[in-house]
Motif scaffolding. Structure first.
Motif, PDB file in Angstrom:
ATOM      1  N   ALA A  91       0.873  -1.115   0.006  1.00 62.57           N
ATOM      2  CA  ALA A  91      -0.002  -0.129  -0.002  1.00 62.57           C
ATOM      3  C   ALA A  91       0.743   1.119  -0.156  1.00 62.57           C
ATOM      4  O   ALA A  91       0.642   2.275  -0.548  1.00 62.57           O
ATOM      5  N   VAL A  92       1.748   1.401   0.687  1.00 58.81           N
ATOM      6  CA  VAL A  92       2.778   2.328   0.712  1.00 58.81           C
ATOM      7  C   VAL A  92       3.591   2.805  -0.480  1.00 58.81           C
ATOM      8  O   VAL A  92       4.001   3.865  -0.872  1.00 58.81           O
ATOM      9  N   LEU A  93       3.751   1.511  -0.910  1.00 56.26           N
ATOM     10  CA  LEU A  93       4.532   1.745  -2.582  1.00 56.26           C
ATOM     11  C   LEU A  93       3.694   2.080  -3.701  1.00 56.26           C
ATOM     12  O   LEU A  93       4.267   2.285  -4.796  1.00 56.26           O
ATOM     13  N   ASP A  94       2.415   2.070  -3.475  1.00 58.30           N
ATOM     14  CA  ASP A  94       1.301   1.807  -4.467  1.00 58.30           C
ATOM     15  C   ASP A  94       1.059   3.119  -4.847  1.00 58.30           C
ATOM     16  O   ASP A  94      -0.086   3.582  -4.517  1.00 58.30           O
ATOM     17  N   ASN A  95       2.040   4.185  -5.407  1.00 59.10           N
ATOM     18  CA  ASN A  95       1.923   5.664  -5.650  1.00 59.10           C
ATOM     19  C   ASN A  95       2.457   5.750  -7.170  1.00 59.10           C
ATOM     20  O   ASN A  95       2.509   7.070  -7.506  1.00 59.10           O
ATOM     21  N   GLY A  96       2.354   4.992  -7.858  1.00 55.51           N
ATOM     22  CA  GLY A  96       2.616   4.893  -9.373  1.00 55.51           C
ATOM     23  C   GLY A  96       4.081   4.957  -9.560  1.00 55.51           C
ATOM     24  O   GLY A  96       4.289   5.164 -11.016  1.00 55.51           O
ATOM     25  N   LYS A  97       4.950   4.597  -8.735  1.00 53.24           N
ATOM     26  CA  LYS A  97       6.301   4.616  -8.993  1.00 53.24           C
ATOM     27  C   LYS A  97       6.842   2.928  -9.055  1.00 53.24           C
ATOM     28  O   LYS A  97       7.966   2.830  -9.250  1.00 53.24           O
ATOM     29  N   THR A  98       5.758   2.129  -8.844  1.00 54.44           N
ATOM     30  CA  THR A  98       6.134   0.832  -8.877  1.00 54.44           C
ATOM     31  C   THR A  98       4.974   0.070  -9.763  1.00 54.44           C
ATOM     32  O   THR A  98       3.900   0.433  -9.554  1.00 54.44           O
ATOM     33  N   SER A  99       5.693  -0.963 -10.355  1.00 55.91           N
ATOM     34  CA  SER A  99       4.647  -1.586 -11.439  1.00 55.91           C
ATOM     35  C   SER A  99       3.490  -2.365 -10.568  1.00 55.91           C
ATOM     36  O   SER A  99       3.591  -2.755  -9.519  1.00 55.91           O
ATOM     37  N   ALA A 100       2.199  -2.420 -11.433  1.00 57.88           N
ATOM     38  CA  ALA A 100       1.277  -3.151 -10.692  1.00 57.88           C
ATOM     39  C   ALA A 100       1.616  -4.604 -10.373  1.00 57.88           C
ATOM     40  O   ALA A 100       1.248  -5.043  -9.492  1.00 57.88           O
ATOM     41  N   LYS A 101       2.288  -4.996 -11.297  1.00 58.02           N
ATOM     42  CA  LYS A 101       2.728  -6.662 -11.171  1.00 58.02           C
ATOM     43  C   LYS A 101       3.689  -6.751  -9.893  1.00 58.02           C
ATOM     44  O   LYS A 101       3.379  -7.611  -8.968  1.00 58.02           O
ATOM     45  N   GLU A 102       4.705  -5.734  -9.610  1.00 55.66           N
ATOM     46  CA  GLU A 102       5.252  -5.744  -8.433  1.00 55.66           C
ATOM     47  C   GLU A 102       4.601  -5.570  -7.392  1.00 55.66           C
ATOM     48  O   GLU A 102       4.665  -6.296  -6.025  1.00 55.66           O
ATOM     49  N   ILE A 103       3.512  -4.686  -7.224  1.00 58.96           N
ATOM     50  CA  ILE A 103       2.668  -4.372  -6.125  1.00 58.96           C
ATOM     51  C   ILE A 103       1.904  -5.622  -5.973  1.00 58.96           C
ATOM     52  O   ILE A 103       1.720  -6.036  -4.661  1.00 58.96           O
ATOM     53  N   GLU A 104       1.413  -6.317  -6.757  1.00 55.75           N
ATOM     54  CA  GLU A 104       0.550  -7.568  -6.787  1.00 55.75           C
ATOM     55  C   GLU A 104       1.593  -8.803  -5.953  1.00 55.75           C
ATOM     56  O   GLU A 104       1.039  -9.491  -5.176  1.00 55.75           O
ATOM     57  N   ASP A 105       2.788  -8.571  -6.488  1.00 54.44           N
ATOM     58  CA  ASP A 105       3.803  -9.906  -5.867  1.00 54.44           C
ATOM     59  C   ASP A 105       4.040  -9.449  -4.420  1.00 54.44           C
ATOM     60  O   ASP A 105       3.984 -10.345  -3.554  1.00 54.44           O
ATOM     61  N   ILE A 106       4.388  -8.150  -4.184  1.00 52.02           N
ATOM     62  CA  ILE A 106       4.577  -7.860  -2.515  1.00 52.02           C
ATOM     63  C   ILE A 106       3.424  -7.918  -1.708  1.00 52.02           C
ATOM     64  O   ILE A 106       3.441  -8.534  -0.587  1.00 52.02           O
ATOM     65  N   ALA A 107       2.282  -7.795  -2.197  1.00 52.99           N
ATOM     66  CA  ALA A 107       0.996  -7.904  -1.456  1.00 52.99           C
ATOM     67  C   ALA A 107       0.855  -9.365  -1.043  1.00 52.99           C
ATOM     68  O   ALA A 107       0.508  -9.884   0.089  1.00 52.99           O
ATOM     69  N   GLN A 108       1.064 -10.383  -1.954  1.00 50.80           N
ATOM     70  CA  GLN A 108       1.184 -11.855  -1.921  1.00 50.80           C
ATOM     71  C   GLN A 108       1.915 -12.261  -0.689  1.00 50.80           C
ATOM     72  O   GLN A 108       1.768 -12.868   0.021  1.00 50.80           O
ATOM     73  N   GLY A 109       3.124 -11.785  -0.906  1.00 55.28           N
ATOM     74  CA  GLY A 109       4.332 -11.831   0.166  1.00 55.28           C
ATOM     75  C   GLY A 109       4.770 -13.431   0.164  1.00 55.28           C
ATOM     76  O   GLY A 109       5.543 -13.890   1.193  1.00 55.28           O
ATOM     77  N   GLU A 110       4.882 -13.641  -0.993  1.00 55.21           N
ATOM     78  CA  GLU A 110       5.594 -15.273  -1.361  1.00 55.21           C
ATOM     79  C   GLU A 110       6.915 -15.059  -1.535  1.00 55.21           C
ATOM     80  O   GLU A 110       7.495 -14.087  -1.406  1.00 55.21           O
ATOM     81  N   LYS A 111       7.403 -16.167  -2.031  1.00 55.34           N
ATOM     82  CA  LYS A 111       9.059 -16.066  -2.355  1.00 55.34           C
ATOM     83  C   LYS A 111       9.157 -15.112  -3.555  1.00 55.34           C
ATOM     84  O   LYS A 111      10.460 -14.672  -3.603  1.00 55.34           O
ATOM     85  N   SER A 112       8.244 -15.066  -4.565  1.00 54.20           N
ATOM     86  CA  SER A 112       8.530 -13.759  -5.412  1.00 54.20           C
ATOM     87  C   SER A 112       8.835 -12.512  -4.959  1.00 54.20           C
ATOM     88  O   SER A 112       9.720 -11.534  -5.438  1.00 54.20           O
ATOM     89  N   ALA A 113       8.232 -12.128  -3.629  1.00 51.52           N
ATOM     90  CA  ALA A 113       8.186 -11.003  -3.286  1.00 51.52           C
ATOM     91  C   ALA A 113       9.529 -10.704  -2.308  1.00 51.52           C
ATOM     92  O   ALA A 113      10.413  -9.839  -2.412  1.00 51.52           O
ATOM     93  N   MET A 114       9.938 -11.928  -1.707  1.00 52.70           N
ATOM     94  CA  MET A 114      11.335 -11.891  -1.223  1.00 52.70           C
ATOM     95  C   MET A 114      12.361 -11.771  -2.142  1.00 52.70           C
ATOM     96  O   MET A 114      13.515 -11.113  -1.818  1.00 52.70           O
ATOM     97  N   ARG A 115      12.341 -12.531  -3.231  1.00 48.95           N
ATOM     98  CA  ARG A 115      13.380 -12.435  -4.192  1.00 48.95           C
ATOM     99  C   ARG A 115      13.204 -10.791  -4.788  1.00 48.95           C
ATOM    100  O   ARG A 115      14.445 -10.324  -5.268  1.00 48.95           O
ATOM    101  N   ALA A 116      12.202 -10.312  -5.078  1.00 46.81           N
ATOM    102  CA  ALA A 116      12.054  -8.982  -5.436  1.00 46.81           C
ATOM    103  C   ALA A 116      12.592  -7.887  -4.443  1.00 46.81           C
ATOM    104  O   ALA A 116      13.470  -7.052  -4.856  1.00 46.81           O
ATOM    105  N   VAL A 117      12.757  -8.195  -3.240  1.00 45.73           N
ATOM    106  CA  VAL A 117      13.233  -7.298  -2.074  1.00 45.73           C
ATOM    107  C   VAL A 117      14.772  -7.446  -2.186  1.00 45.73           C
ATOM    108  O   VAL A 117      15.412  -6.591  -2.067  1.00 45.73           O
ATOM    109  N   GLY A 118      15.293  -8.842  -2.366  1.00 47.11           N
ATOM    110  CA  GLY A 118      16.733  -8.982  -2.604  1.00 47.11           C
ATOM    111  C   GLY A 118      17.482  -8.239  -3.792  1.00 47.11           C
ATOM    112  O   GLY A 118      18.559  -8.049  -3.701  1.00 47.11           O
ATOM    113  N   SER A 119      16.488  -7.764  -4.762  1.00 40.26           N
ATOM    114  CA  SER A 119      16.808  -7.211  -5.951  1.00 40.26           C
ATOM    115  C   SER A 119      16.906  -5.776  -5.730  1.00 40.26           C
ATOM    116  O   SER A 119      17.637  -5.181  -6.729  1.00 40.26           O
TER     117      SER A 119
END
Length: 815
Positions: free
Chosen positions: A781-809
């Motif tokens: 929610a805090v990152l959903d201000n138009g500067k992050t892709s909708a796909k990445e926001i969706e991955d972050i909200a789910q909080g699974e392995k793809s979210a952790m991998r994204a944070v690591g990048s």
């Protein structure tokens, strides 16, 4: 850093390093300052009540409030406990709690809290109807508050109160209440009522989202206590828990043991050490004469000695010998650690988890060891080129292979290449820094600090300062007590944020005999509801200032108080109605986010302009000087990142299901060597492999004390550093690279971070929720201000392995 205690009662206190203990004397008394506070408050109230034509007096009153706030911390005070003002009048009770007026009353408060808790337990166990079951969550939250309002203050008193009678009372209260609390954590009846409430649609269907999160947290805590197990399995669980406690204490005791092997060092090899260090070593060490007449010192490599020898000794064989002896650690600590890790694995498997890591991470943002591994490896891949470049530069400077005992020595030499930099301290008086924090919070969140005069008996030492946190309308949000100077009567807790009282709604409390009588000072009314105000205590060990001088802080001190105030603001603004998820009572891998974000603000030129000025001349801090200090610190920051990544990876391996126990005693050292030789830490670089690699015979794990409090969770600080950096970039500062301390709006690619819009977004999506929402949802929610892709926001909200991998990048600031 210390994690929140788990179970019915939780508290957060974040620790770092300590300071030298001294006594402070001065001219102005806090009693005189207290009269100024009362006068200023009267003037401020009068000016606020004036007509619109009185704008100038209002402005002048605000400026006077700021001067008083600065002077509250900058004017020297007398520290004699016998000072008349400190004991004058009838005591109101410690932290304005009427039950805490003496050690005897403090003991009675513990008994009353247990009685209130027992009455609430009876209400829970008697719940039969849907409405009664619906009150189960409220009852348990109220019960938790009743215990914590005494236990958390007892923990504070044990650490900071100068009176031994208070300390003894706190020890007794904490010990007896801790035993009672542990009984509640394994209370089968309470657990069943929580399950009934959650599983009954007529009850849980009316839960709010936050109420559901509170219920889930209680259920998880009960199940981690093995309460759902059959009787025989539960008995084994209790025995394993007791064994883990004993092994943890034995492991920590091992840290205090003096190394059992001395190192023979020619006295001439200590000439490069600071004279006071060399003198201390000579006075505490045995010496002998060699056949050639040289004096040999039998040096015991404890932490103090090892630090200075490894940094300053020019003789490499001496550094190597000291390093190996120091890193050999305590064999007893290794034995205790291996027993601790074995029992943790058995405990986790007893309640149905594959490993202790799976058990510990079940309710964290990471959720599983595999997700943590994805994060760590992503971060390592990003950082490898940086730390390889640093190692290559050290290799070139030495002209030979670099080894672990070369690190501190070579880094110290490179840090001084350009000569010593002028001190920042004259521009960073404590009063100016606190004033800057108040101005910052007003711009971001619409809240500010107001100096307040403590009542008799409200504080435990004359040096303690009291702050009220108020909003734009002047409404009181909470209290912050600041105990920031080192003293002999204070435990070496370093920097800490103690939650003495959580924010909580109280008008809907369940009435029970002996329930808390909330004093008027601690409760406010908002929109027809009554709320208990949060009370926090910030502890630091800043050096005591010289007589006649304000406290002047180092840059590290400034970052420390900004960090701890981040926790305090989380407590002030995280008022969601429930004790158990208020403020900093959230997952351990999310709790550091607000405080680490504050370190970014501390380095911003826009924030520095709010307060950094010379204490004598008021000249602004030259930002070029800050830039040079920052560059010097960042030059080798990749090495610190490598160390943090290594410790996080080792922590994960130690809490996996594959412990190599079958290979016999000493298996933890073999795991240590395996992790140190993992390609993720040197990427095939021979220089890096030599510099970071395992040294035969060393047992560094015996010194890794965070394994006790942060088992399987040590990655959390790195994780929150990355999250804070992303929010700084995308919410407060745009998509710039992190090049702070360049003057001018936008010239550094970073707009002015003092944005009320950005502050409100962070407050509403992160701080205000406390632990009452899935942190991944808050992050999305805090990152959903138009500067992050909708796909990445969706991955972050789910909080699974793809979210952790994204944070690591994501970019790691300060790298």
């Amino acid at each position: 850093m210390r994690r929140a205690q788990q179970g019915i009662c939780q508290h957060l206190a974040l620790l770092s390093t300590g300071g030298k203990l001294q006594q402070r004397q001065g001219g102005h008394s806090a009693f005189m300052l207290g009269r100024r506070l009362q006068t200023a408050r009267t003037a401020s109230t009068a000016s606020t009540a004036s007509t619109a034509s009185a704008a100038a007096p209002v402005h002048e009153a605000a400026r006077e409030d700021e001067r008083i706030l600065r002077d509250l911390f900058d004017l020297p005070t007398q520290t004699t406990l016998g000072s008349r003002w400190f004991h004058q009048g009838r005591p109101t009770g410690l932290l304005m709690e009427a039950r805490f007026v003496s050690p005897a009353s403090f003991r009675r408060a513990g008994e009353q809290a247990v009685a209130e808790a027992q009455a609430l337990v009876s209400r829970v166990l008697a719940a039969q109807t849907a409405e009664q079951k619906r009150q189960v969550v409220k009852c348990l939250d109220q019960l938790s508050d009743a215990l914590c309002r005494v236990m958390d203050v007892a923990e504070l008193v044990r650490q900071v109160h100068p009176d031994s009678s208070w300390q003894r009372a706190a020890d007794a209260v904490y010990g007896s209440m801790f035993d009672y609390m542990n009984g509640l954590n394994t209370h089968v009846g309470l657990y069943r009522k929580v399950v009934e409430a959650m599983d009954d649609p007529a009850c849980s269907g009316s839960f709010s989202a936050i109420e559901r999160e509170v219920a889930l947290s209680f259920r998880r805590d009960f199940e981690r206590s093995g309460i759902h197990l059959p009787k025989q399995a539960h008995t084994r669980f209790v025995a394993l828990s007791a064994a883990i406690h004993d092994h943890s204490r034995a492991f920590l005791r091992g840290q205090a043991q003096t190394p059992d092997r001395a190192v023979d060092v020619p006295m001439e090899h200590l000439r490069a050490l600071p004279s006071q260090v060399a003198m201390a070593i000579l006075q505490s060490s045995k010496t002998r004469k060699r056949s050639d007449g040289a004096t040999i010192i039998q040096l015991i490599p404890d932490d103090y000695v090892a630090h200075h020898v490894l940094r300053d000794c020019t003789d490499e064989p001496t550094r190597e010998a000291v390093f190996c002896a120091w890193q050999r650690g305590s064999p007893r600590a290794v034995t205790s650690l291996e027993a601790l890790l074995r029992e943790r694995l058995a405990l986790a498997q007893a309640v149905g988890y594959d490993s202790f890591g799976h058990m510990a991470l079940d309710d964290k943002m990471a959720r599983s060891p595999g997700h943590v591994d994805a994060f760590l490896r992503g971060l390592a891949a990003q950082a490898q080129p940086r730390w390889s470049a640093v190692v290559d530069a050290l290799h070139a400077a030495k002209g030979a292979a670099v080894r672990p005992w070369d690190r501190d020595f070579l880094v110290a030499r490179q840090q001084m290449d350009g000569g010593a930099l002028p001190s920042l301290r004259p521009y960073l008086s404590l009063g100016r820094v606190v004033l800057g924090l108040s101005r910052l919070f007003k711009r971001l969140y619409g809240v500010e600090f107001r100096a307040a005069a403590p009542q008799p008996g409200e504080i435990w030492h004359p040096e303690v300062r009291k702050l009220e946190v108020v909003d734009d309308a002047g409404r009181l949000l909470g209290l912050i007590y600041c105990d920031v100077f080192a003293r002999s009567s204070k435990a070496h807790v370093g920097a800490a944020h103690f939650t003495a009282r959580c924010a909580r709604r109280v008008d809907d409390d369940i009435g029970v005999q002996g329930g808390a009588d909330h004093a008027g000072q601690t409760v406010v009314e908002r929109d027809g509801q009554r709320f208990q105000l949060p009370v926090v205590v910030l502890i630091c060990d800043f050096p005591v200032p010289a007589e006649g001088s304000p406290p002047l802080l180092s840059w590290s001190n400034v970052e420390t108080i900004f960090h701890e105030m981040g926790h305090a603001m989380h407590s002030m603004l995280g008022q969601n109605g429930f004790h158990n998820v208020a403020g900093t009572r959230c997952p351990v891998d999310f709790v550091e986010l607000p405080s680490i974000l504050m370190e970014h603000f501390a380095r911003s030129p826009h924030v520095l302009e709010l307060f950094a000025s010379h204490y004598k001349t008021d000249a602004p801090l030259p930002l070029e000087l800050i830039r040079k200090h920052t560059e010097q610190r960042r030059r080798h920051s990749a090495l610190d990142l490598h160390a943090q990544l290594f410790m996080a990876a080792l922590d994960q391996r130690y809490h996996s299901k594959d412990l190599h126990v079958a290979s016999g005693p000493g298996w933890s050292s073999r795991v240590l060597a395996d992790v140190q030789q993992d390609q993720m830490f040197f990427g095939g670089s021979p220089s890096a492999a030599s510099f970071f690699g395992h040294v035969q015979g060393t047992q560094w794990q015996s010194r890794f004390t965070h394994l006790v409090g942060y088992g399987a969770s040590y990655y959390a600080y790195l994780f929150d550093r990355v999250l804070a950096g992303r929010i700084w970039d995308r919410v407060f500062c745009g998509d710039s690279s992190d090049t702070p301390l360049v003057r001018g709006g936008g010239e550094d690619g970073c707009g002015n971070p003092l944005s009320r819009e950005a502050g409100e977004r962070f407050k509403n999506e992160v701080l205000s929720w406390g632990g009452g929402r899935d942190p991944w949802m808050s992050l999305a929610a805090v990152l959903d201000n138009g500067k992050t892709s909708a796909k990445e926001i969706e991955d972050i909200a789910q909080g699974e392995k793809s979210a952790m991998r994204a944070v690591g990048s994501w970019r790691l600031p300060d790298l």
